[in-house]
Design a protein around this motif. Structure first.
Motif, PDB file in Angstrom:
ATOM      1  N   TYR A  90       9.380   0.725  -6.758  1.00  0.00           N
ATOM      2  CA  TYR A  90       8.767  -0.611  -6.836  1.00  0.00           C
ATOM      3  C   TYR A  90       9.067  -1.427  -5.578  1.00  0.00           C
ATOM      4  O   TYR A  90       8.166  -2.007  -4.983  1.00  0.00           O
ATOM      5  CB  TYR A  90       9.278  -1.334  -8.082  1.00  0.00           C
ATOM      6  CG  TYR A  90       8.633  -2.673  -8.319  1.00  0.00           C
ATOM      7  CD1 TYR A  90       7.309  -2.760  -8.734  1.00  0.00           C
ATOM      8  CD2 TYR A  90       9.347  -3.853  -8.130  1.00  0.00           C
ATOM      9  CE1 TYR A  90       6.707  -3.995  -8.953  1.00  0.00           C
ATOM     10  CE2 TYR A  90       8.757  -5.088  -8.350  1.00  0.00           C
ATOM     11  CZ  TYR A  90       7.437  -5.150  -8.756  1.00  0.00           C
ATOM     12  OH  TYR A  90       6.850  -6.378  -8.969  1.00  0.00           O
ATOM     13  N   ILE A  91      10.326  -1.443  -5.166  1.00  0.00           N
ATOM     14  CA  ILE A  91      10.706  -2.212  -3.973  1.00  0.00           C
ATOM     15  C   ILE A  91      10.049  -1.639  -2.721  1.00  0.00           C
ATOM     16  O   ILE A  91       9.648  -2.371  -1.832  1.00  0.00           O
ATOM     17  CB  ILE A  91      12.240  -2.251  -3.824  1.00  0.00           C
ATOM     18  CG1 ILE A  91      12.850  -3.096  -4.944  1.00  0.00           C
ATOM     19  CG2 ILE A  91      12.664  -2.804  -2.466  1.00  0.00           C
ATOM     20  CD1 ILE A  91      14.353  -3.055  -5.008  1.00  0.00           C
ATOM     21  N   ALA A  92       9.899  -0.320  -2.663  1.00  0.00           N
ATOM     22  CA  ALA A  92       9.308   0.341  -1.495  1.00  0.00           C
ATOM     23  C   ALA A  92       7.783   0.331  -1.532  1.00  0.00           C
ATOM     24  O   ALA A  92       7.149   1.040  -0.760  1.00  0.00           O
ATOM     25  CB  ALA A  92       9.814   1.772  -1.391  1.00  0.00           C
ATOM     26  N   ILE A 148      10.160   1.197   9.125  1.00  0.00           N
ATOM     27  CA  ILE A 148       9.015   0.773   9.952  1.00  0.00           C
ATOM     28  C   ILE A 148       7.708   1.015   9.197  1.00  0.00           C
ATOM     29  O   ILE A 148       6.821   0.158   9.173  1.00  0.00           O
ATOM     30  CB  ILE A 148       9.030   1.509  11.313  1.00  0.00           C
ATOM     31  CG1 ILE A 148      10.230   1.044  12.149  1.00  0.00           C
ATOM     32  CG2 ILE A 148       7.718   1.300  12.069  1.00  0.00           C
ATOM     33  CD1 ILE A 148      10.509   1.897  13.375  1.00  0.00           C
ATOM     34  N   MET A 149       7.601   2.168   8.545  1.00  0.00           N
ATOM     35  CA  MET A 149       6.404   2.475   7.745  1.00  0.00           C
ATOM     36  C   MET A 149       6.277   1.518   6.558  1.00  0.00           C
ATOM     37  O   MET A 149       5.172   1.113   6.190  1.00  0.00           O
ATOM     38  CB  MET A 149       6.447   3.916   7.237  1.00  0.00           C
ATOM     39  CG  MET A 149       6.292   4.956   8.309  1.00  0.00           C
ATOM     40  SD  MET A 149       4.640   4.889   9.056  1.00  0.00           S
ATOM     41  CE  MET A 149       5.065   4.479  10.727  1.00  0.00           C
ATOM     42  N   LEU A 150       7.417   1.132   5.985  1.00  0.00           N
ATOM     43  CA  LEU A 150       7.405   0.180   4.869  1.00  0.00           C
ATOM     44  C   LEU A 150       6.895  -1.184   5.321  1.00  0.00           C
ATOM     45  O   LEU A 150       6.090  -1.819   4.630  1.00  0.00           O
ATOM     46  CB  LEU A 150       8.811   0.064   4.271  1.00  0.00           C
ATOM     47  CG  LEU A 150       8.989  -0.879   3.083  1.00  0.00           C
ATOM     48  CD1 LEU A 150       8.078  -0.491   1.922  1.00  0.00           C
ATOM     49  CD2 LEU A 150      10.442  -0.886   2.638  1.00  0.00           C
ATOM     50  N   LEU A 151       7.319  -1.629   6.498  1.00  0.00           N
ATOM     51  CA  LEU A 151       6.819  -2.898   7.038  1.00  0.00           C
ATOM     52  C   LEU A 151       5.314  -2.830   7.307  1.00  0.00           C
ATOM     53  O   LEU A 151       4.569  -3.771   6.982  1.00  0.00           O
ATOM     54  CB  LEU A 151       7.553  -3.265   8.330  1.00  0.00           C
ATOM     55  CG  LEU A 151       8.958  -3.819   8.179  1.00  0.00           C
ATOM     56  CD1 LEU A 151       9.580  -4.060   9.554  1.00  0.00           C
ATOM     57  CD2 LEU A 151       8.946  -5.106   7.374  1.00  0.00           C
ATOM     58  N   LEU A 152       4.862  -1.717   7.891  1.00  0.00           N
ATOM     59  CA  LEU A 152       3.422  -1.548   8.138  1.00  0.00           C
ATOM     60  C   LEU A 152       2.641  -1.545   6.823  1.00  0.00           C
ATOM     61  O   LEU A 152       1.580  -2.155   6.720  1.00  0.00           O
ATOM     62  CB  LEU A 152       3.163  -0.255   8.913  1.00  0.00           C
ATOM     63  CG  LEU A 152       3.634  -0.218  10.356  1.00  0.00           C
ATOM     64  CD1 LEU A 152       3.446   1.175  10.938  1.00  0.00           C
ATOM     65  CD2 LEU A 152       2.896  -1.255  11.192  1.00  0.00           C
ATOM     66  N   ASN A 156      -0.167  -4.230   5.575  1.00  0.00           N
ATOM     67  CA  ASN A 156      -1.475  -3.692   5.201  1.00  0.00           C
ATOM     68  C   ASN A 156      -1.855  -4.098   3.787  1.00  0.00           C
ATOM     69  O   ASN A 156      -3.010  -4.446   3.523  1.00  0.00           O
ATOM     70  CB  ASN A 156      -1.470  -2.165   5.346  1.00  0.00           C
ATOM     71  CG  ASN A 156      -2.837  -1.633   5.659  1.00  0.00           C
ATOM     72  OD1 ASN A 156      -3.618  -2.276   6.342  1.00  0.00           O
ATOM     73  ND2 ASN A 156      -3.132  -0.442   5.169  1.00  0.00           N
ATOM     74  N   ILE A 157      -0.907  -4.056   2.865  1.00  0.00           N
ATOM     75  CA  ILE A 157      -1.196  -4.479   1.485  1.00  0.00           C
ATOM     76  C   ILE A 157      -1.526  -5.956   1.454  1.00  0.00           C
ATOM     77  O   ILE A 157      -2.471  -6.378   0.761  1.00  0.00           O
ATOM     78  CB  ILE A 157      -0.004  -4.146   0.559  1.00  0.00           C
ATOM     79  CG1 ILE A 157       0.120  -2.640   0.371  1.00  0.00           C
ATOM     80  CG2 ILE A 157      -0.157  -4.832  -0.796  1.00  0.00           C
ATOM     81  CD1 ILE A 157       1.378  -2.193  -0.338  1.00  0.00           C
ATOM     82  N   LEU A 158      -0.792  -6.773   2.199  1.00  0.00           N
ATOM     83  CA  LEU A 158      -1.052  -8.212   2.201  1.00  0.00           C
ATOM     84  C   LEU A 158      -2.442  -8.545   2.744  1.00  0.00           C
ATOM     85  O   LEU A 158      -3.116  -9.443   2.241  1.00  0.00           O
ATOM     86  CB  LEU A 158       0.004  -8.954   3.030  1.00  0.00           C
ATOM     87  CG  LEU A 158       1.408  -9.017   2.448  1.00  0.00           C
ATOM     88  CD1 LEU A 158       2.317  -9.809   3.371  1.00  0.00           C
ATOM     89  CD2 LEU A 158       1.400  -9.647   1.060  1.00  0.00           C
ATOM     90  N   MET A 163      -2.618   0.500   0.547  1.00  0.00           N
ATOM     91  CA  MET A 163      -1.494   1.078   1.290  1.00  0.00           C
ATOM     92  C   MET A 163      -1.986   2.314   2.028  1.00  0.00           C
ATOM     93  O   MET A 163      -2.601   3.190   1.408  1.00  0.00           O
ATOM     94  CB  MET A 163      -0.371   1.453   0.323  1.00  0.00           C
ATOM     95  CG  MET A 163       0.855   2.020   0.979  1.00  0.00           C
ATOM     96  SD  MET A 163       2.117   2.355  -0.268  1.00  0.00           S
ATOM     97  CE  MET A 163       3.588   2.330   0.730  1.00  0.00           C
ATOM     98  N   PRO A 164      -1.725   2.419   3.323  1.00  0.00           N
ATOM     99  CA  PRO A 164      -2.154   3.609   4.059  1.00  0.00           C
ATOM    100  C   PRO A 164      -1.452   4.875   3.549  1.00  0.00           C
ATOM    101  O   PRO A 164      -0.262   4.848   3.253  1.00  0.00           O
ATOM    102  CB  PRO A 164      -1.733   3.312   5.503  1.00  0.00           C
ATOM    103  CG  PRO A 164      -1.487   1.850   5.562  1.00  0.00           C
ATOM    104  CD  PRO A 164      -1.098   1.429   4.191  1.00  0.00           C
TER     105      PRO A 164
END
Length: 198
Positions: A90-92, A148-152, A156-158, A163-164
């Motif tokens: 959930y957090i990720a 870094i992927m989590l930030l991207l 992207n979700i926002l 999510m890519p």
């Protein structure tokens, strides 16, 4: 069947909830507190090797002196480890489904056959934490990449509501990597040294 912990996540790529993604850590705080309640060291220690209340010392003692992994300890560790993984999913941002404190289909963890611990080494649990140091070092590098992927993914979700696939794959693979390490060095369900690959 592998002799490692295998983890699969049910990833939600499209139709993401932008509002909950924006404040995901704050929204997950109650369930995080629930998980933290299983471990006093969560509140009173700066231990980087947080175990979230997993029972480790009883396992080491039982394996060392009796050659058995107690079934009731294994059941507890499996349940708590599953909960920690649901909260992490959930957090990720792997799912918008709020983490259940009971089993759910969001995370599926398959454990190697422990067979009462008879297939496990009696003395190896004393040094697995040390043998896993190279895995931790590589895992830190993977975790930076995953962050870094989590930030991207978060941005992207926002902005797009999806999510890519690439971001999701990396986050899942880094999570699977750490779960294999936990299975080897912390939960002690396998003597097979985990792979360094994602």
């Amino acid at each position: 069947m592998s002799n490692q912990i295998e983890t699969s996540f049910q990833v939600q790529l499209d139709n993401r909830d932008r509002a909950t993604a924006f404040a995901r850590v704050v929204i997950a705080f109650p369930v995080f507190m629930f998980v933290s309640s299983f471990s006093i060291e969560t509140f009173f220690s700066d231990n980087p090797m947080q175990t979230y209340g997993l029972l480790i010392l009883p396992v080491i003692l039982a394996l060392l002196f009796r050659g058995v992994y107690p079934s009731y300890v294994l059941t507890f560790n499996k349940a708590l480890f599953g909960l920690v993984n649901r909260v992490w999913a959930y957090i990720a941002l792997l799912t918008d489904e709020y983490p259940s404190i009971e089993e759910s289909g969001v995370v599926r963890i398959t454990y190697p056959e422990v067979d009462g611990g008879k297939t496990l080494s009696r003395g190896l649990p004393l040094v697995k934490w040390f043998l896993a140091i190279p895995l931790y070092i590589v895992g830190i590098v993977y975790s930076i990449y995953g962050f870094i992927m989590l930030l991207l993914a978060w941005f992207n979700i926002l902005f797009t509501g999806s999510m890519p696939q690439t971001c999701a794959d990396i986050i899942v693979r880094v999570s699977q990597y750490w779960n294999r390490i936990y299975g080897y060095a912390i939960i002690l369900v396998t003597d097979e040294y985990p792979s360094f690959s994602l």
